[in-house]
Scaffold this motif. Structure first.
Motif, PDB file in Angstrom:
ATOM      1  N   ALA A  92       0.855  -1.182   0.000  1.00  0.00           N
ATOM      2  CA  ALA A  92       0.000   0.000   0.000  1.00  0.00           C
ATOM      3  C   ALA A  92       0.894   1.237   0.000  1.00  0.00           C
ATOM      4  O   ALA A  92       2.024   1.181   0.465  1.00  0.00           O
ATOM      5  N   SER A  93       0.403   2.328  -0.530  1.00  0.00           N
ATOM      6  CA  SER A  93       1.218   3.530  -0.530  1.00  0.00           C
ATOM      7  C   SER A  93       0.484   4.634   0.197  1.00  0.00           C
ATOM      8  O   SER A  93      -0.615   4.977  -0.148  1.00  0.00           O
ATOM      9  N   CYS A  94       1.118   5.150   1.199  1.00  0.00           N
ATOM     10  CA  CYS A  94       0.495   6.176   2.014  1.00  0.00           C
ATOM     11  C   CYS A  94       1.391   7.404   2.020  1.00  0.00           C
ATOM     12  O   CYS A  94       2.590   7.293   2.139  1.00  0.00           O
ATOM     13  N   GLN A  95       0.776   8.564   1.910  1.00  0.00           N
ATOM     14  CA  GLN A  95       1.570   9.791   1.837  1.00  0.00           C
ATOM     15  C   GLN A  95       1.753  10.473   3.178  1.00  0.00           C
ATOM     16  O   GLN A  95       2.351  11.534   3.247  1.00  0.00           O
ATOM     17  N   SER A  96       1.194   9.923   4.227  1.00  0.00           N
ATOM     18  CA  SER A  96       1.211  10.705   5.465  1.00  0.00           C
ATOM     19  C   SER A  96       2.595  10.716   6.097  1.00  0.00           C
ATOM     20  O   SER A  96       3.353   9.753   6.004  1.00  0.00           O
ATOM     21  N   ALA A  97       2.884  11.803   6.760  1.00  0.00           N
ATOM     22  CA  ALA A  97       4.226  11.999   7.300  1.00  0.00           C
ATOM     23  C   ALA A  97       4.521  11.074   8.471  1.00  0.00           C
ATOM     24  O   ALA A  97       5.664  10.796   8.772  1.00  0.00           O
ATOM     25  N   LYS A 122       3.831   7.959   8.721  1.00  0.00           N
ATOM     26  CA  LYS A 122       4.393   6.705   8.232  1.00  0.00           C
ATOM     27  C   LYS A 122       5.525   7.168   7.323  1.00  0.00           C
ATOM     28  O   LYS A 122       5.624   8.330   7.031  1.00  0.00           O
ATOM     29  N   THR A 123       6.336   6.246   6.837  1.00  0.00           N
ATOM     30  CA  THR A 123       7.295   6.728   5.856  1.00  0.00           C
ATOM     31  C   THR A 123       6.511   6.933   4.600  1.00  0.00           C
ATOM     32  O   THR A 123       6.172   5.994   3.916  1.00  0.00           O
ATOM     33  N   SER A 124       6.155   8.148   4.364  1.00  0.00           N
ATOM     34  CA  SER A 124       5.175   8.383   3.331  1.00  0.00           C
ATOM     35  C   SER A 124       5.763   8.079   1.984  1.00  0.00           C
ATOM     36  O   SER A 124       6.916   8.341   1.702  1.00  0.00           O
ATOM     37  N   CYS A 125       4.969   7.481   1.160  1.00  0.00           N
ATOM     38  CA  CYS A 125       5.423   7.245  -0.191  1.00  0.00           C
ATOM     39  C   CYS A 125       4.279   7.599  -1.104  1.00  0.00           C
ATOM     40  O   CYS A 125       3.122   7.495  -0.743  1.00  0.00           O
ATOM     41  N   THR A 126       4.652   8.031  -2.259  1.00  0.00           N
ATOM     42  CA  THR A 126       3.628   8.274  -3.251  1.00  0.00           C
ATOM     43  C   THR A 126       3.667   7.069  -4.167  1.00  0.00           C
ATOM     44  O   THR A 126       4.584   6.264  -4.079  1.00  0.00           O
ATOM     45  N   VAL A 127       2.681   6.919  -5.006  1.00  0.00           N
ATOM     46  CA  VAL A 127       2.672   5.722  -5.845  1.00  0.00           C
ATOM     47  C   VAL A 127       3.940   5.630  -6.681  1.00  0.00           C
ATOM     48  O   VAL A 127       4.436   4.549  -6.945  1.00  0.00           O
ATOM     49  N   GLY A 128       4.469   6.798  -7.057  1.00  0.00           N
ATOM     50  CA  GLY A 128       5.637   6.797  -7.940  1.00  0.00           C
ATOM     51  C   GLY A 128       6.851   6.101  -7.360  1.00  0.00           C
ATOM     52  O   GLY A 128       7.629   5.503  -8.080  1.00  0.00           O
ATOM     53  N   ASN A 129       7.020   6.173  -6.036  1.00  0.00           N
ATOM     54  CA  ASN A 129       8.230   5.530  -5.521  1.00  0.00           C
ATOM     55  C   ASN A 129       7.993   4.136  -4.957  1.00  0.00           C
ATOM     56  O   ASN A 129       8.686   3.659  -4.091  1.00  0.00           O
ATOM     57  N   GLN A 130       7.021   3.479  -5.522  1.00  0.00           N
ATOM     58  CA  GLN A 130       6.781   2.098  -5.118  1.00  0.00           C
ATOM     59  C   GLN A 130       7.133   1.161  -6.252  1.00  0.00           C
ATOM     60  O   GLN A 130       7.204   1.548  -7.402  1.00  0.00           O
TER      61      GLN A 130
END
Ligand code: SF4
Ligand code: SF4
Ligand code: SF4
Lengths: 452, 54
Positions: B26-31, B33-41
């Protein structure tokens, strides 16, 4: 839709709809920025040529570039039209694959920027009983359909405050893997205070990823992350993190994922120094996040801070270009093979493929929605699940967010944070502009670094 | 090409073919968690992977 930008003295163009990214020389980028698609004419438009010639560019070279740009356009790599909206219409509710277990609504730090209101989410201190954690695992299994890889994230508050439940839940979930044909991937986020040898060994054995909170330099960290009696926590956690990471790296490389992550605020707009400080401490997988807060708070990032933050991202990019041993999470981008377009459209998929469970068993779309009563989606005890809310969250894809539709970075971003959208703009469908500016900048930096 | 180098392929549309399997993280942007956007998955679908052709 295209987007051109400059980074570290190099020129780039993103062709949003096809996913192609090009590096250009300066004349090519300058010419491209003046052209209007489609490039029907075989020759470069005379007015553009004349203008650029006046600016000192060479006419023959510009004509050559024009031919190259046309080739790209004709081969579907430039000025492509948007053909992804059709996929958005096909998005349906999907099985659950990822769950955040808030095993402790309690915390032993008093971080100034804590979204969870010092760990208790504003609802009182509470630890999740094992029975609830097991019911949550059962719920995840029951709703996971044919998904094989499932994620369970131990979160809080501070999850180490409910350690025995973490250990027993891992054992419980593992015991269910073979019969159900599933593969659990456990992760945990901690502030480090309660780490000891036993916990470090368990985390390194069982957790596919561990996120260790550290804000960087000692004074920055201690200022924002004090203990309840007002002392800094830097010296308490750094040695434990170093031990954990050193032991982790000795193990199977597949198990060596970790992140040392920090949050930056208005008080450390020179956060690149904090990232490099973490590297100096020996950590290699790093992350530094902008704090998302009410603007009224004195250390909240504001619109006016934007130029400083963007410049700091540039400084960080330049530093990282010379430090290829460091993985900075926000700048990681696989240009050859990223996620499929469906995932890019869905974004975080909260309340659909992902959900969070509170200590009392309530289900929310994600950890950031916890406590927003209107967004409670069900309970792991009763098995209730609000399919209507799920459908609403499925609709919160890129193409239903007007600002995202028009955004060149949409397929890298996935449409922002739905919880932040709800909190700060009152709707799932409007992203928060400051976060968007930062996200777009990070994508630029990531592309430039990937091209290095 | 002399002036332009393509560093990422035009592969977005094709990725739909075997896409959507949901096996990735899953990709979560919140700070928090280690936020990730879909692009860096990364993708975890084997059928999806061979599309590399920059
Ligand atoms: S594993 Fe790959 S194909 Fe499957 S949903 Fe994730 S990104 Fe798409
Ligand atoms: S959330 Fe912001 S940055 Fe992300 S796609 Fe939407 S407009 Fe772009
Ligand atoms: S809504 Fe925000 S915090 Fe929640 S999962 Fe999505 S990106 Fe993460």
């Amino acid at each position: 839709m295209i987007h051109t930008f400059q980074n570290m003295g190099r020129y780039f163009c993103v062709d949003t709809n096809s996913g192609a990214v090009h590096e250009l020389d300066k004349p090519a980028c300058t010419l491209l920025e003046r052209l209007t698609p489609p490039l029907n004419a075989e020759e470069c438009p005379a007015d553009v040529l004349a203008e650029l010639e006046l600016g000192g560019f060479d006419r023959a070279e510009l004509c050559e570039i024009y031919t190259e740009l046309r080739e790209l356009e004709q081969s579907g790599q430039l000025f492509t039209s948007d053909e992804c909206e059709a996929f958005a219409a096909s998005l349906r509710p999907a099985p659950l694959k990822s769950m955040c277990l808030n095993v402790a609504h309690d915390c032993n730090l008093r971080c100034a920027y804590c979204f969870a209101a010092q760990g208790d989410f504003g609802t009182g201190r509470e630890l999740m009983p094992l029975a609830t954690a097991k019911a949550a695992v059962d719920f995840l299994l029951a709703h996971s359909g044919n998904r094989r890889n499932l994620e369970l994230d131990f979160f809080g508050g501070e999850p180490l405050m409910n350690w025995s439940v973490v250990v027993d839940t891992v054992a419980y979930a593992r015991s269910l893997e073979p019969a159900n044909g599933k593969n659990f991937r456990f992760t945990i986020t901690t502030n480090g205070l309660l780490l000891d040898d036993e916990k470090i060994a368990f985390i390194n054995l069982e957790m596919a990823n561990v996120v260790l909170s550290l804000d960087g330099r000692r004074h920055v960290h201690d200022d924002m992350r004090p203990t309840p009696n007002g002392h800094g926590s830097y010296d308490l956690v750094v040695p434990q993190y170093q031990k954990l990471v050193a032991e982790r790296q000795l193990q199977d490389p597949d198990r060596s994922e970790y992140y040392v992550r920090g949050t930056f605020t208005r008080k450390n707009l020179n956060f690149a120094q904090d990232v490099l400080h973490m590297a100096d401490l020996g950590f290699r997988k790093l992350s530094m996040e902008p704090a998302v807060l009410e603007e009224a708070l004195p250390f909240a990032l504001r619109e006016a801070d934007l130029p400083a933050i963007l410049a700091e991202y540039d400084r960080l990019t330049e530093q990282l270009a010379t430090r290829r041993d460091i993985d900075f999470f926000h700048f990681m981008l696989d240009l050859g093979q990223g996620p499929c377009v469906l995932k890019r459209l869905r974004g975080c998929s909260c309340g659909n493929e992902y959900c969070a469970v509170t200590p009392n068993g309530d289900i929310y779309p994600c950890h950031q929605f916890v406590g927003l009563e209107d967004w409670r989606m069900g309970s792991v005890h009763t098995g209730a699940w609000d399919a209507q809310k799920q459908a609403e969250l499925v609709r919160a894809h890129l193409y239903n967010k007007p600002e995202c539709r028009e955004c060149w970075a949409k397929f890298y971003c996935g449409g922002g944070c739905n919880a932040a959208n709800v909190l700060y703009r009152g709707t799932l469908f409007k992203p928060t502009p400051l976060s968007c500016e930062l996200e777009r900048k990070r994508v630029e930096c990531a592309i430039a670094l990937a091209a290095c | 090409m002399k002036h332009i180098k393509t560093i990422a392929p035009a592969a977005l549309k094709q990725s739909a073919e075997h896409g959507g399997c949901g096996e990735c993280q899953a990709s979560c942007q919140s700070a928090c968690k280690t936020s990730c956007t879909v692009g860096n998955q990364s993708c975890r679908n084997d059928e999806q992977r061979p599309t590399e052709n920059v």
